[in-house]
Scaffold this active site. Structure first.
Site, PDB file in Angstrom:
ATOM      1  N   GLU A 138      -0.451  52.747  12.289  1.00 10.46           N
ATOM      2  CA  GLU A 138      -1.128  52.529  13.569  1.00 10.46           C
ATOM      3  C   GLU A 138      -1.743  51.126  13.625  1.00 10.46           C
ATOM      4  OE1 GLU A 138      -1.130  53.760  16.338  1.00 10.46           O
ATOM      5  OE2 GLU A 138      -2.985  53.116  17.305  1.00 10.46           O
ATOM      6  N   HIS A 191       9.753  49.068  -3.072  1.00 10.44           N
ATOM      7  CA  HIS A 191      11.122  49.399  -2.667  1.00 10.44           C
ATOM      8  C   HIS A 191      11.637  48.477  -1.568  1.00 10.44           C
ATOM      9  CE1 HIS A 191      10.826  52.846  -5.237  1.00 10.44           C
ATOM     10  NE2 HIS A 191       9.693  53.174  -4.639  1.00 10.44           N
ATOM     11  N   ASN A 230       8.849  56.034  41.541  1.00  7.61           N
ATOM     12  CA  ASN A 230       8.701  55.940  40.083  1.00  7.61           C
ATOM     13  C   ASN A 230       9.801  56.777  39.469  1.00  7.61           C
ATOM     14  OD1 ASN A 230       6.363  54.625  40.590  1.00  7.61           O
ATOM     15  ND2 ASN A 230       5.011  56.132  39.644  1.00  7.61           N
ATOM     16  N   GLY A 231      10.317  56.326  38.320  1.00  5.98           N
ATOM     17  CA  GLY A 231      11.336  57.122  37.633  1.00  5.98           C
ATOM     18  C   GLY A 231      12.682  56.438  37.697  1.00  5.98           C
ATOM     19  N   GLU A 237       1.529  45.141  19.168  1.00  9.79           N
ATOM     20  CA  GLU A 237       1.651  45.342  20.614  1.00  9.79           C
ATOM     21  C   GLU A 237       0.714  44.465  21.433  1.00  9.79           C
ATOM     22  OE1 GLU A 237       0.947  49.308  22.147  1.00  9.79           O
ATOM     23  OE2 GLU A 237      -0.532  49.679  20.598  1.00  9.79           O
ATOM     24  N   LYS A 248       1.590  51.947  30.109  1.00 11.09           N
ATOM     25  CA  LYS A 248       0.667  52.954  29.575  1.00 11.09           C
ATOM     26  C   LYS A 248       1.294  54.334  29.561  1.00 11.09           C
ATOM     27  CE  LYS A 248      -3.429  54.314  28.212  1.00 11.09           C
ATOM     28  NZ  LYS A 248      -3.694  54.000  26.793  1.00 11.09           N
ATOM     29  N   TRP A 264       7.378  48.492  37.299  1.00 11.34           N
ATOM     30  CA  TRP A 264       7.686  48.103  35.914  1.00 11.34           C
ATOM     31  C   TRP A 264       9.200  48.140  35.835  1.00 11.34           C
ATOM     32  CZ3 TRP A 264       9.862  50.351  31.439  1.00 11.34           C
ATOM     33  CH2 TRP A 264       9.503  49.746  30.231  1.00 11.34           C
ATOM     34  N   LYS A 316      -0.783  48.472  16.485  1.00 12.72           N
ATOM     35  CA  LYS A 316      -1.795  47.880  17.372  1.00 12.72           C
ATOM     36  C   LYS A 316      -1.695  46.361  17.356  1.00 12.72           C
ATOM     37  CE  LYS A 316      -2.795  50.408  19.173  1.00 12.72           C
ATOM     38  NZ  LYS A 316      -2.737  51.766  19.651  1.00 12.72           N
ATOM     39  N   ARG A 362      -1.285  50.768  33.843  1.00 15.87           N
ATOM     40  CA  ARG A 362      -0.035  51.432  33.482  1.00 15.87           C
ATOM     41  C   ARG A 362       1.047  50.406  33.125  1.00 15.87           C
ATOM     42  NH1 ARG A 362       0.507  56.881  36.023  1.00 15.87           N
ATOM     43  NH2 ARG A 362       2.731  56.506  36.097  1.00 15.87           N
ATOM     44  N   CYS A 414       5.447  52.348  36.466  1.00 14.88           N
ATOM     45  CA  CYS A 414       5.205  52.122  37.896  1.00 14.88           C
ATOM     46  C   CYS A 414       4.060  52.995  38.419  1.00 14.88           C
ATOM     47  CB  CYS A 414       6.446  52.470  38.700  1.00 14.88           C
ATOM     48  SG  CYS A 414       7.940  51.727  38.112  1.00 14.88           S
TER      49      CYS A 414
HETATM   50  C1  F6R Z   1       0.420  52.407  21.732  1.00 12.94           C
HETATM   51  C2  F6R Z   1       0.570  53.521  22.636  1.00 12.94           C
HETATM   52  C3  F6R Z   1       1.911  54.140  22.732  1.00 12.94           C
HETATM   53  C4  F6R Z   1       1.790  55.618  23.120  1.00 12.94           C
HETATM   54  C5  F6R Z   1       3.172  56.206  23.356  1.00 12.94           C
HETATM   55  C6  F6R Z   1       3.100  57.673  23.674  1.00 12.94           C
HETATM   56  O1  F6R Z   1      -0.883  51.923  21.721  1.00 12.94           O
HETATM   57  O2  F6R Z   1      -0.346  53.899  23.305  1.00 12.94           O
HETATM   58  O3  F6R Z   1       2.629  53.988  21.554  1.00 12.94           O
HETATM   59  O4  F6R Z   1       1.147  56.305  22.098  1.00 12.94           O
HETATM   60  O5  F6R Z   1       3.782  55.532  24.421  1.00 12.94           O
HETATM   61  O6  F6R Z   1       2.283  57.889  24.768  1.00 12.94           O
HETATM   62  P1  F6R Z   1       1.523  59.245  25.014  1.00 12.94           P
HETATM   63  O7  F6R Z   1       0.496  59.383  23.950  1.00 12.94           O
HETATM   64  O8  F6R Z   1       0.939  59.109  26.370  1.00 12.94           O
HETATM   65  O9  F6R Z   1       2.554  60.318  24.919  1.00 12.94           O
END
Ligand code: F6R
Length: 608
Positions: free
Chosen positions: A482, A505, A98-99, A489, A603, A74, A486, A27, A2
Site C-alpha cells: 500500500e 529473489h 457514465n459507463g 499514484e 476515484k 473521464w 500510494k 472522481r 465520470c
Molecule cells: C488507490 C485506490 C484504488 C482503489 C481501487 C478500488 O488509492 O483508492 O486503488 O482502492 O480502485 O476501489 P474501491 O475500494 O472503491 O473498490
C-alpha cells in the site's frame, strides 16, 4: 470516473450544475460540460480540462434556464477534448452518460448507414441519436429513452434532455450508480451523493434496469420494462462539511488526519469489551454462519485489495479459517471454484467498482454467501451483498484512498475477531485483550500523526528519487504494498512493495545508493527477519527509512527513522500505514503534482 448531475426546478441552473460537478471533481475527469434548456432550445457549454475552464466559458457566455444536465468526463472512447466532452447532442436531444456501451461499434455502423452523422469519438453520442430517432418517430421523451435503452449493451447511467420537452429530464441506469433526490420544489439526479448534498440528504437509489422521469412535480420511477417502482428515500449520514477541505491544503491531508475518528466511528457500537465479542448484526455474519464457514474468499481491487490481504492474515491467525484473497478483476474472468461453505467478502470503499461488483455477482451465482465491506451507503456492492459491514470513514474525496483503507483494516480486524470467537479459535480472554487494544488504536494513530513535520523533512530528501522500495513481512506486507501504491499514484515516483523474504529473489538487484528502501519494522515476531533484510539493503549501499516502535531498532542501519506507537502486532498496520501515507503526500506535494486528483486516475472505477 465520470460524474453526472441533472436539475429540474425553479432556479437558474447552469451555475448550480457546475457547483454540483465541483463536488464530483474528486472522481477524476478530464473535461466537463452542461446543457441547459432555455425555454426554446438546448444550449450546450463544454470545455476540455478542469471545471474552471468550463466556469470561465459559462461566465463569458451565460446560459439561462432552470432545467439542465451536467457532466465531468473521464476519457474511455476518444481522447479528452471539447468535441468528446459531454453533453452530446443529436438533433433535439442532449445526453450525458457514465459507463461504456459495449455494442457501440455495431450500433454506430448501423446509424451511420441510416445517414446519422457523428461529431465525437464517444460511445455516448449513439444514445443521443437513438433517442432522437425514436422521438422523430413520434415517441415522447420517456418512451424514446426506453426504446433506446433496449438497444444498449454494457454499463450506463444517463440523463437525457429534449428540445421538445423543456420541463423534463429522463434518467436511467444499468451497472453505473445513479441517485435521484427531491428538494424544495426541485428534482435532482446525480451519479454520486456529494453532488446533491447541498440540496438534500434524502435520496432514492435507482437499481439496475430502472429509469426515472424528473419534472417539477416529482420523480416517477419505473423499470425499463415499464413496471412502476415505489422506493422509500434513504437518509445520507454524510454532511456537506465532511466533504469540504476544512483548512487543509488538500483533501488527502485532511483525510489522513481524520483517520483516528474514522476508526472510532467504524468500531463504535460493534465491540463488547466485557464479553470479548463483536456485535454479529453489525458485522453482518451470524455466529451460526461464522461457525459454518469452510473458507473465506476476499475479493477487491487496488488499495482495498491490500486491506483484503490484511484480512486474510487475520482470519487465518485469529479465526483459524482458510482464507484466500483475489483480485476481483482476475476472479471474475476465471472459472473460480466456489464451494458451498465459502464465505465471500467483497471489500470496496466506493461500493461501485465494476470488477468487484461483477466478481461478487459471480460468487453469488455459484451459491456463495457474500459480505460486503464498503464505505458508501446504498452503493451497488452494498445492495448486491447478503450482508454489509459499513466502514464509517465518511466521504473520501482524495482519489488516493487513506482513511477508507485504515477503516477497512479495522473492519477486517472486527470480522476476524468475531469469527475467531464464533469458531472458538479465540478465547474470551484473548478476544477481550485484542478488542481492548483495538479501541486504543485511534489514540495511537493520533500520536503517529504527530510525526507529520518529521516526515515532511524526510520527504525533502526523497523528493528527487526516481524509485523506491517498500518492504514488510506478515501483516506489514500489505502495508508495504500500500505504501508503494500510494507513492506511485500521487507522486508518480516508481515504487514497488515486496514481502521482505522476496528481496533476495530479484528486487535486491535494484538496490544501490540511489535506492531508498522503506522498511516496516514494528515489534512483532518477524522483526529479526526484517532486520536481516535491512542488513542486506545496507550491504548494497541502499538508503533505509525505518518505521519502528522503538527508536533504537535499526538505529545504526537506517538513514531515517520514524517511531510510531506500539500496539498488538495484529493491529500494527493501522498505525504504520500513517507515516507512509504522509510520506507519499509530502513527496507529491513537494513535486507539485495534483495530489487530490492524480493524472489518469479516477476515484470510482465503474468500468472494467
Ligand atoms: C488507490 C485506490 C484504488 C482503489 C481501487 C478500488 O488509492 O483508492 O486503488 O482502492 O480502485 O476501489 P474501491 O475500494 O472503491 O473498490
Amino acid at each position: 470516473m465520470c460524474g453526472i448531475i441533472a436539475y429540474v426546478g425553479p432556479r437558474p441552473c447552469a451555475q448550480l450544475l457546475i457547483d454540483g460537478l465541483r463536488k464530483l471533481e474528486y472522481r477524476g475527469y478530464d473535461s466537463a460540460g452542461v446543457a441547459v434548456h432555455d425555454g426554446s432550445s438546448i444550449v450546450v457549454r463544454r470545455a476540455a480540462g478542469k471545471l474552471s475552464t468550463l466556469q470561465d466559458l459559462v461566465d463569458r457566455e451565460p446560459v439561462a434556464g432552470t432545467v439542465g444536465i451536467g457532466h465531468t468526463r473521464w476519457a474511455t472512447h476518444g481522447p479528452p477534448s471539447e468535441r468528446n466532452a459531454h453533453p452530446h447532442v443529436a438533433g433535439r436531444v442532449a445526453v450525458v452518460h457514465n459507463g461504456i456501451i459495449e455494442n457501440h461499434v455495431e450500433l454506430k455502423q448501423r446509424l451511420e448507414a441510416q445517414g446519422r452523422v457523428f461529431t465525437s469519438d464517444t460511445d455516448t453520442e449513439i444514445v443521443a441519436h437513438l433517442v432522437d430517432m425514436a422521438m422523430a418517430r413520434g415517441l415522447v421523451l420517456v418512451e424514446a429513452v426506453r426504446d433506446a435503452l433496449r438497444e444498449l449493451r454494457g454499463a450506463y447511467a444517463i440523463a437525457v434532455l429534449a428540445k421538445d420537452d423543456p420541463e423534463t429530464i429522463v434518467v436511467a441506469k444499468y451497472a453505473s450508480p445513479l441517485v435521484v433526490a427531491i428538494a424544495d420544489g426541485a428534482v435532482l439526479a446525480a451519479s454520486d451523493v456529494p453532488a446533491i448534498l447541498a440540496h438534500t440528504r434524502e435520496v432514492l437509489f435507482l437499481e439496475d434496469g430502472e429509469m426515472a422521469t424528473l419534472t417539477r412535480a416529482g420523480a416517477k420511477l419505473e423499470t425499463v420494462a415499464g413496471e412502476a417502482v415505489e422506493r422509500a428515500p434513504t437518509t445520507i449520514r454524510w454532511s456537506l462539511v465532511q466533504a469540504e477541505r476544512g483548512g487543509f491544503k488538500h483533501f488527502m491531508l485532511k483525510e489522513i488526519h481524520e483517520q483516528p475518528r474514522a476508526i472510532e466511528d467504524t468500531l463504535r457500537g460493534r465491540v463488547q469489551l466485557e464479553s470479548g465479542t463483536c456485535n454479529a448484526d453489525e458485522i453482518g455474519i451470524s455466529e451460526q454462519d461464522a461457525n459454518a464457514v469452510q473458507r473465506v474468499v476476499l475479493l477487491a481491487c487496488g488499495t482495498s485489495f491490500h486491506a483484503a490481504m490484511y484480512g486474510r492474515y487475520l482470519l487465518e491467525q485469529l479465526a483459524r479459517v482458510p482464507a484466500v484473497v483475489e483480485l476481483a478483476s482476475e476472479f471474475r474472468y476465471r472459472e473460480p471454484v466456489i464451494a458451498k461453505g465459502d464465505l465471500v467478502i467483497a471489500v470496496s470503499q466506493s461500493g461501485e467498482t465494476a470488477d468487484t461488483l461483477a466478481a461478487l455477482k459471480e460468487a453469488k451465482r455459484h451459491g456463495a454467501r457474500v459480505l460486503a465491506v464498503v464505505n458508501v451507503q446504498g452503493s451497488a456492492i452494498a445492495r448486491a451483498a447478503d450482508g454489509v459491514l459499513y466502514t464509517h470513514a465518511g466521504p473520501e474525496i482524495g482519489v488516493a484512498s487513506t482513511k477508507c483503507f485504515t477503516a477497512q483494516l479495522a473492519a477486517m480486524a472486527l470480522v476476524a475477531i468475531h469469527m475467531g470467537r464464533a469458531r472458538n479459535a479465540l478465547t474470551a480472554e484473548r478476544a477481550t485483550a485484542l478488542l481492548g487494544e483495538l479501541v486504543k488504536v485511534p489514540e495511537k494513530m493520533r500520536h503517529a500523526l504527530e510525526q507529520d513535520a518529521s516526515v515532511q523533512l524526510i520527504a525533502r530528501d526523497l523528493v528527487s528519487s526516481q524509485n523506491a522500495l517498500f518492504l514488510g513481512r506478515g501483516v506489514s506486507c500489505p502495508v508495504a504494498l500500500e505504501g508503494a501504491l500510494k507513492l506511485k499514484e500521487i507522486s508518480y515516483v516508481h515504487a514497488e512493495g515486496y514481502a521482505g523474504g522476496e528481496m533476495k529473489h530479484g528486487p535486491l538487484a535494484l538496490v544501490d545508493r540511489t535506492m531508498p528502501v522503506v522498511c516496516l519494522l514494528p515489534d512483532d515476531p518477524s522483526l529479526e527477519k526484517m532486520l536481516s533484510n535491512v542488513q542486506e539493503v545496507r550491504a548494497r549501499d541502499g538508503r533505509v527509512l525505518a518505521v519502528v516502535n522503538d527508536a533504537h531498532t535499526a538505529a545504526s542501519l537506517a538513514q531515517w527513522t520514524i517511531t510510531v506507537p506500539r500496539t498488538e502486532p495484529e493491529f500494527s498496520p493501522l498505525i504504520t500505514t500513517i507515516p507512509l501515507q504522509l510520506l507519499s503526500y509530502h513527496v507529491a506535494d513537494q513535486r507539485g503534482t495534483d495530489v487530490d486528483q492524480p493524472r489518469n486516475l479516477a476515484k470510482t472505477v465503474t468500468v472494467e
